[in-house]
Design a protein around this motif. Structure first.
Motif, PDB file in Angstrom:
ATOM      1  N   TYR A 100       0.623  -1.131  -0.028  1.00 26.85           N
ATOM      2  CA  TYR A 100      -0.084  -0.184   0.037  1.00 26.85           C
ATOM      3  C   TYR A 100       0.924   1.106  -0.024  1.00 26.85           C
ATOM      4  N   THR A 101       0.290   2.326  -0.432  1.00 26.15           N
ATOM      5  CA  THR A 101       0.877   3.489  -0.383  1.00 26.15           C
ATOM      6  C   THR A 101       0.554   4.342   0.773  1.00 26.15           C
ATOM      7  N   GLU A 102       1.433   4.749   1.521  1.00 27.38           N
ATOM      8  CA  GLU A 102       1.383   5.705   2.965  1.00 27.38           C
ATOM      9  C   GLU A 102       0.129   5.112   3.725  1.00 27.38           C
ATOM     10  N   GLY A 103      -0.154   3.889   3.788  1.00 29.78           N
ATOM     11  CA  GLY A 103      -1.403   3.233   4.480  1.00 29.78           C
ATOM     12  C   GLY A 103      -1.246   1.603   4.757  1.00 29.78           C
ATOM     13  N   SER A 104      -2.131   1.190   5.164  1.00 28.22           N
ATOM     14  CA  SER A 104      -2.321  -0.292   5.296  1.00 28.22           C
ATOM     15  C   SER A 104      -3.606  -0.631   4.795  1.00 28.22           C
ATOM     16  N   ALA A 105      -3.896  -2.055   4.808  1.00 30.51           N
ATOM     17  CA  ALA A 105      -5.397  -2.448   4.486  1.00 30.51           C
ATOM     18  C   ALA A 105      -6.336  -1.753   5.087  1.00 30.51           C
ATOM     19  N   TRP A 106      -6.316  -1.392   6.290  1.00 32.71           N
ATOM     20  CA  TRP A 106      -7.354  -0.788   7.252  1.00 32.71           C
ATOM     21  C   TRP A 106      -7.698   0.674   6.357  1.00 32.71           C
ATOM     22  N   GLN A 107      -6.831   1.288   5.874  1.00 30.59           N
ATOM     23  CA  GLN A 107      -7.042   2.574   5.409  1.00 30.59           C
ATOM     24  C   GLN A 107      -7.211   2.364   3.709  1.00 30.59           C
ATOM     25  N   TYR A 108      -6.825   1.536   3.137  1.00 29.44           N
ATOM     26  CA  TYR A 108      -6.980   1.477   1.605  1.00 29.44           C
ATOM     27  C   TYR A 108      -7.963   0.427   0.934  1.00 29.44           C
ATOM     28  N   SER A 109      -8.769  -0.240   2.056  1.00 27.59           N
ATOM     29  CA  SER A 109      -9.828  -1.413   1.419  1.00 27.59           C
ATOM     30  C   SER A 109     -11.019  -0.712   1.344  1.00 27.59           C
ATOM     31  N   TRP A 110     -11.211   0.478   1.387  1.00 33.65           N
ATOM     32  CA  TRP A 110     -12.431   1.297   1.235  1.00 33.65           C
ATOM     33  C   TRP A 110     -12.340   2.247  -0.042  1.00 33.65           C
ATOM     34  N   TYR A 111     -11.272   1.925  -0.869  1.00 30.60           N
ATOM     35  CA  TYR A 111     -11.097   2.960  -2.057  1.00 30.60           C
ATOM     36  C   TYR A 111     -11.552   2.529  -3.199  1.00 30.60           C
ATOM     37  N   MET A 112     -12.855   2.756  -3.425  1.00 38.44           N
ATOM     38  CA  MET A 112     -13.508   2.379  -4.796  1.00 38.44           C
ATOM     39  C   MET A 112     -14.693   3.476  -4.758  1.00 38.44           C
ATOM     40  N   PRO A 113     -14.285   4.803  -4.732  1.00 40.38           N
ATOM     41  CA  PRO A 113     -15.274   5.807  -4.437  1.00 40.38           C
ATOM     42  C   PRO A 113     -16.583   5.664  -5.527  1.00 40.38           C
ATOM     43  N   HIS A 114     -16.215   5.191  -6.785  1.00 42.77           N
ATOM     44  CA  HIS A 114     -17.146   5.089  -7.783  1.00 42.77           C
ATOM     45  C   HIS A 114     -18.110   3.982  -7.619  1.00 42.77           C
ATOM     46  N   ASP A 115     -17.690   3.041  -6.969  1.00 43.46           N
ATOM     47  CA  ASP A 115     -18.723   1.701  -6.818  1.00 43.46           C
ATOM     48  C   ASP A 115     -18.678   1.347  -5.474  1.00 43.46           C
ATOM     49  N   ASN A 116     -19.370   1.997  -4.677  1.00 46.85           N
ATOM     50  CA  ASN A 116     -19.334   1.614  -3.187  1.00 46.85           C
ATOM     51  C   ASN A 116     -20.470   0.762  -3.043  1.00 46.85           C
ATOM     52  N   ALA A 117     -21.378   0.714  -3.698  1.00 53.13           N
ATOM     53  CA  ALA A 117     -22.330  -0.305  -3.905  1.00 53.13           C
ATOM     54  C   ALA A 117     -21.803  -1.940  -3.823  1.00 53.13           C
ATOM     55  N   GLY A 118     -20.754  -1.905  -4.915  1.00 55.41           N
ATOM     56  CA  GLY A 118     -19.949  -2.817  -5.142  1.00 55.41           C
ATOM     57  C   GLY A 118     -19.201  -3.656  -3.792  1.00 55.41           C
ATOM     58  N   LEU A 119     -18.591  -2.478  -3.057  1.00 56.42           N
ATOM     59  CA  LEU A 119     -18.223  -2.627  -1.816  1.00 56.42           C
ATOM     60  C   LEU A 119     -19.049  -3.534  -0.865  1.00 56.42           C
ATOM     61  N   VAL A 120     -20.382  -2.671  -0.809  1.00 54.33           N
ATOM     62  CA  VAL A 120     -21.411  -3.323   0.148  1.00 54.33           C
ATOM     63  C   VAL A 120     -21.727  -4.655  -0.189  1.00 54.33           C
ATOM     64  N   ALA A 121     -21.765  -4.929  -1.554  1.00 55.08           N
ATOM     65  CA  ALA A 121     -22.026  -6.497  -1.772  1.00 55.08           C
ATOM     66  C   ALA A 121     -20.816  -7.307  -1.412  1.00 55.08           C
ATOM     67  N   MET A 122     -19.618  -6.725  -1.547  1.00 55.79           N
ATOM     68  CA  MET A 122     -18.507  -7.602  -1.023  1.00 55.79           C
ATOM     69  C   MET A 122     -18.308  -7.862   0.399  1.00 55.79           C
ATOM     70  N   LEU A 123     -18.853  -6.887   1.202  1.00 55.12           N
ATOM     71  CA  LEU A 123     -18.856  -7.013   2.529  1.00 55.12           C
ATOM     72  C   LEU A 123     -20.294  -7.636   3.007  1.00 55.12           C
ATOM     73  N   GLY A 124     -21.162  -8.447   2.087  1.00 57.96           N
ATOM     74  CA  GLY A 124     -22.335  -8.881   2.652  1.00 57.96           C
ATOM     75  C   GLY A 124     -23.430  -8.199   2.922  1.00 57.96           C
ATOM     76  N   GLY A 125     -23.385  -6.693   2.361  1.00 56.74           N
ATOM     77  CA  GLY A 125     -24.774  -6.122   2.703  1.00 56.74           C
ATOM     78  C   GLY A 125     -24.453  -4.927   3.524  1.00 56.74           C
ATOM     79  N   ASP A 126     -25.551  -4.170   3.595  1.00 60.06           N
ATOM     80  CA  ASP A 126     -25.427  -2.844   4.412  1.00 60.06           C
ATOM     81  C   ASP A 126     -24.643  -2.926   5.811  1.00 60.06           C
ATOM     82  N   ALA A 127     -25.436  -4.085   6.611  1.00 63.13           N
ATOM     83  CA  ALA A 127     -24.799  -4.472   7.877  1.00 63.13           C
ATOM     84  C   ALA A 127     -23.238  -4.776   7.886  1.00 63.13           C
ATOM     85  N   GLY A 128     -22.666  -5.344   6.797  1.00 66.79           N
ATOM     86  CA  GLY A 128     -21.428  -5.628   6.877  1.00 66.79           C
ATOM     87  C   GLY A 128     -20.401  -4.530   6.561  1.00 66.79           C
TER      88      GLY A 128
END
Length: 771
Positions: A554-582
């Motif tokens: 990662y660049t100046e960060g860890s997985a905890w900081q970079y794993s939420w970087y898909m600002p154009h497709d956060n619905a995809g992130l929601v699905a990857m994490l199992g839904g809204d609660a995830g």
């Protein structure tokens, strides 16, 4: 980490007291905010986006020790080395500090001396009690040198006024050796030339952050030079050539070398005053002389007034009503947001480009100092709202023209003085251009811009792009920081697709919409993190989500900081994490984790920690707004209160990390207004919560957009309702078109969260894939 128990008190301190309506907007700016801690801002005199940043330098050290002095000045210091004419505001790396001048009334000393040893050199102690600064003006008393100094500036010219003690000898030292982020071989060459009895010109070429950077200058004094010395203080020069006329430093009118100094004496002026004008040029000494014409005469007070008026006009883009501490923080943030990109061309339009050749800007003004990894996120979107269209078009055209002149044929990555530094990752000039186009800015050729954007996105030798285009991700066994590069490239690709689609270029749009989904190739659903993959398609092992280092996954960060970087497709992130609660649970973990600060202590850029959230560095800046994408805007509102209270203060150390050319400040400005551009080029701003009673954006199209807050207090941290022009706002977003149409956005705040507003998928922000 700031303990939660102190947050309500801190927020209350910001919001307490009567509202402030400053007669002058500049009165609400504290230029010392960020000059302490690791904010890396400077307090000196400059104009909005000016080429000259005339400011005191308190220490210049070897670059390996220079991080605290990235802006030349540090509030904790008690002595001043001199006053130089170029500075970055809030950079995490540095350079510049050009053309250092220091007035002295005592014996002329050629070495700066040591901060801990008064009178050991030409540096002087000072007190903050004898120091004053405001936008466009700086003043200080040099105790050891017995001189009062005042500074102001036009766009290309810095103006000094020195007041010496009556009857004292008036001397000025020019030290071309001095440089921010210095090292022994940094000065490649320099020149000093005496022209008549009141003017000195010269140049310096340095090998620093931008190798081979050339800067030219012209210095004019208000009084004839009575005595002078021009010296080259290099040692161990094997070949010196043949001697020029003038055997002594006081006889020389021209000197060249790598360690130049000049001393200039003016006798004992009857009124004790000497003024100095310093013009800069990227092109030539003659160009600098011509740029002196930008400031005719010697009317210091008039120039100070004109600088003040320029800042009043620039800051007039936003009117803020808030209690005094918060008003100062927000208005200062707007001030910091108006410092860069900086003008970098002569009055005749000539400038030096990334090929180190001279070009001419026709029909626009060339700007440089593009900290794009930082500023594409919020600074440039803010400038499209609060600055004239012409200025934003100047930025876009400067980027496009730089691509044309680039030996590599790509857009700037981190550019200053027209030169490329190759600092940071991504091709983030792309979202700046796409965002401007999507917002309808005119004045640049869209086809030409799109060609420049795709040329950058398809240049294989840059940052592992050849692998990214082949594999759909950057492999860690072939390229460092591969996980970060993959997700940042994917976002940039989405902005290309957005622009191409609006232009009707479906061939380009389809290709880049597909590339924009490459973030999925490095997201590991098993662990719930973005991870680096090897070229064989497997994730690199072992995996530690806390691990961070230069050249790691990662660049100046860890997985905890970079794993939420898909600002154009956060619905995809929601699905990857199992839904809204995830998603909600994962972002809660980011903020609520009990983190030993020592875990990130080796990474100076990872600062402003709240759990794993690092507000002092840009990859975290959108994270608090992600709750909106899971239908829980109330969670965003609570987190923003936590961030603002703990990361910004009305004090020199009031920034939690580097301001990064205005990005930290732009984040606060947007957040104070109540919305933030999570995905530039979406033309949407995600609703957060406001922190000011009222903010009026005086838009470039002549309309006004006002944000008004009812019931704002530290006991009412949640949004109860939002109306736009009297009608309830159904979605948890605001569009660019709604802002530019003018009107009023009203927030009604309350003590308890509204967990229904923004919950429905139809009420959430845009994403590339469906919820």
């Amino acid at each position: 980490m700031i303990l939660k128990s102190v947050l309500p008190f801190a927020l209350a301190a910001l919001c307490a007291g009567p509202l402030v309506h400053a007669a002058n907007r500049t009165d609400a700016v504290d230029v010392f905010i960020g000059t302490g801690g690791d904010g890396h801002t400077f307090p000196g005199a400059t104009r909005p986006f000016g080429m000259v940043q005339l400011s005191p330098d308190t220490q210049v050290r070897h670059f390996r020790q220079s991080y605290p002095w990235a802006a030349g000045y540090r509030y904790e210091d008690d002595s001043i080395l001199g006053f130089s004419h170029t500075h970055f505001s809030g950079a995490g790396h540095s350079d510049l500090g050009d053309v250092l001048l220091m007035p002295t009334s005592g014996d002329v000393k050629l070495e700066p001396g040591y901060p801990e040893r008064p009178f050991s050199g030409y540096r002087s102690r000072f007190s903050h009690n004898d120091e004053h600064a405001e936008p466009g003006y700086y003043a200080v008393r040099l105790q050891d040198n017995d001189v009062d100094v005042e500074l102001t500036a036009s766009e290309r010219v810095g103006l000094h006024r020195y007041r010496f003690k009556p009857g004292a000898d008036a001397n000025v030292i020019l030290d071309l050796r001095s440089s921010i982020y210095d090292w022994s071989g940094k000065n490649l060459w320099s020149r000093l030339r005496l022209r008549g009895d009141d003017t000195v010109t010269g140049m310096r070429e340095t090998r620093g952050w931008a190798p081979g950077r050339q800067l030219y200058f012209a210095i004019r004094f208000s009084r004839p030079i009575v005595t002078h010395r021009l010296l080259n203080r290099e040692e161990g020069v094997d070949y010196k050539g043949f001697a020029a006329p003038g055997k002594t430093p006081s006889e020389k009118i021209l000197v060249e070398g790598k360690a130049l100094e000049g001393t200039f004496g003016f006798g004992r002026p009857a009124d004790g005053t000497v003024l100095v004008k310093v013009a800069l040029s990227p092109v030539s000494e003659d160009g600098a002389l011509a740029n002196l014409g930008e400031m005719p005469g010697w009317d210091f007070d008039g120039e100070r007034r004109r600088a003040h008026d320029a800042w009043e006009q620039a800051l007039a883009a936003v009117d803020v009503e808030a209690p005094a501490p918060l008003k100062r923080i927000v208005t200062t943030s707007l001030y910091h947001a108006l410092l860069a990109p900086s003008l970098f061309m002569d009055t005749d339009g000539r400038y030096r480009g990334p090929d180190n050749q001279v070009h001419e800007a026709r029909g626009y003004r060339f700007h440089s100092t593009f900290s794009l990894w930082d500023t594409y996120r919020a600074l440039h979107p803010l400038l499209t709202l609060i600055q004239p269209e012409r200025r934003n078009v100047d930025f876009v055209r400067s980027l496009i023209e730089s691509q044309k002149a680039s030996p590599y044929g790509i857009l700037p990555v981190w550019q200053f003085a027209g030169q490329e530094t190759w600092c940071m990752i991504g091709y983030h000039a792309v979202p700046v251009i796409a965002d401007a186009y999507m917002k309808g800015l005119k004045g640049f050729d869209a086809d030409e811009a799109l060609r420049a954007m795709t040329a950058s996105a398809e240049y294989g030798p840059y940052g592992g792009l050849q692998y990214y285009m082949k594999l759909g991700y950057v492999p860690i066994d072939l390229e460092p920081e591969a996980a970060s590069k993959t997700v940042e490239y994917a976002f940039d690709d989405w902005t290309i697709a957005r622009m191409a689609a609006k232009m009707g270029r479906r061939d380009v749009a389809d290709r880049y919409f597909e590339r924009a989904q490459n973030w999925r190739n490095v997201f590991d659903p098993q662990t719930g993190f973005v991870r680096a993959k090897k070229s064989d398609g497997t994730f690199r092992e072992p995996f530690d989500p806390v691990r961070s280092n230069f050249g790691s996954d990662y660049t100046e960060g860890s997985a905890w900081q970079y794993s939420w970087y898909m600002p154009h497709d956060n619905a995809g992130l929601v699905a990857m994490l199992g839904g809204d609660a995830g998603l909600v649970a994962k972002i809660d973990q980011v903020f609520d984790a009990k983190v030993d600060p020592a875990v990130y202590a080796h990474m100076e850029d990872i600062s402003g920690l709240i759990g794993h959230y690092a507000h002092g560095n840009e990859p975290s800046h959108h994270v608090a707004y992600l709750y909106n994408y899971a239908g829980a805007p109330w969670k965003t509102q609570a987190r923003l209160a936590q961030i603002v209270a703990s990361q910004y203060r009305d004090a020199p150390d009031g920034l939690a990390g580097n301001d990064d050319l205005g990005q930290m400040s732009a984040w606060l400005a947007f957040t104070a207004f109540g919305f933030y551009p999570v995905a530039p080029a979406s033309n949407e701003y995600v609703i957060g919560r406001p922190f000011v009673e009222r903010a009026t954006l005086n838009l470039a199209n002549g309309k006004r957009f006002t944000v008004r807050t009812e019931g704002l207090s530290d006991t009412n941290p949640y949004v109860g309702s939002v109306t736009l022009n009297g009608r309830p706002l159904a979605r948890s977003v605001l569009t660019h078109e709604q802002i530019m149409a003018g009107g009023e956005l009203v927030f009604r705040m309350q003590a308890t969260p509204d967990k229904d507003w923004g919950k429905a998928p139809t009420a959430r922000p845009y994403t590339q894939t469906a919820y």
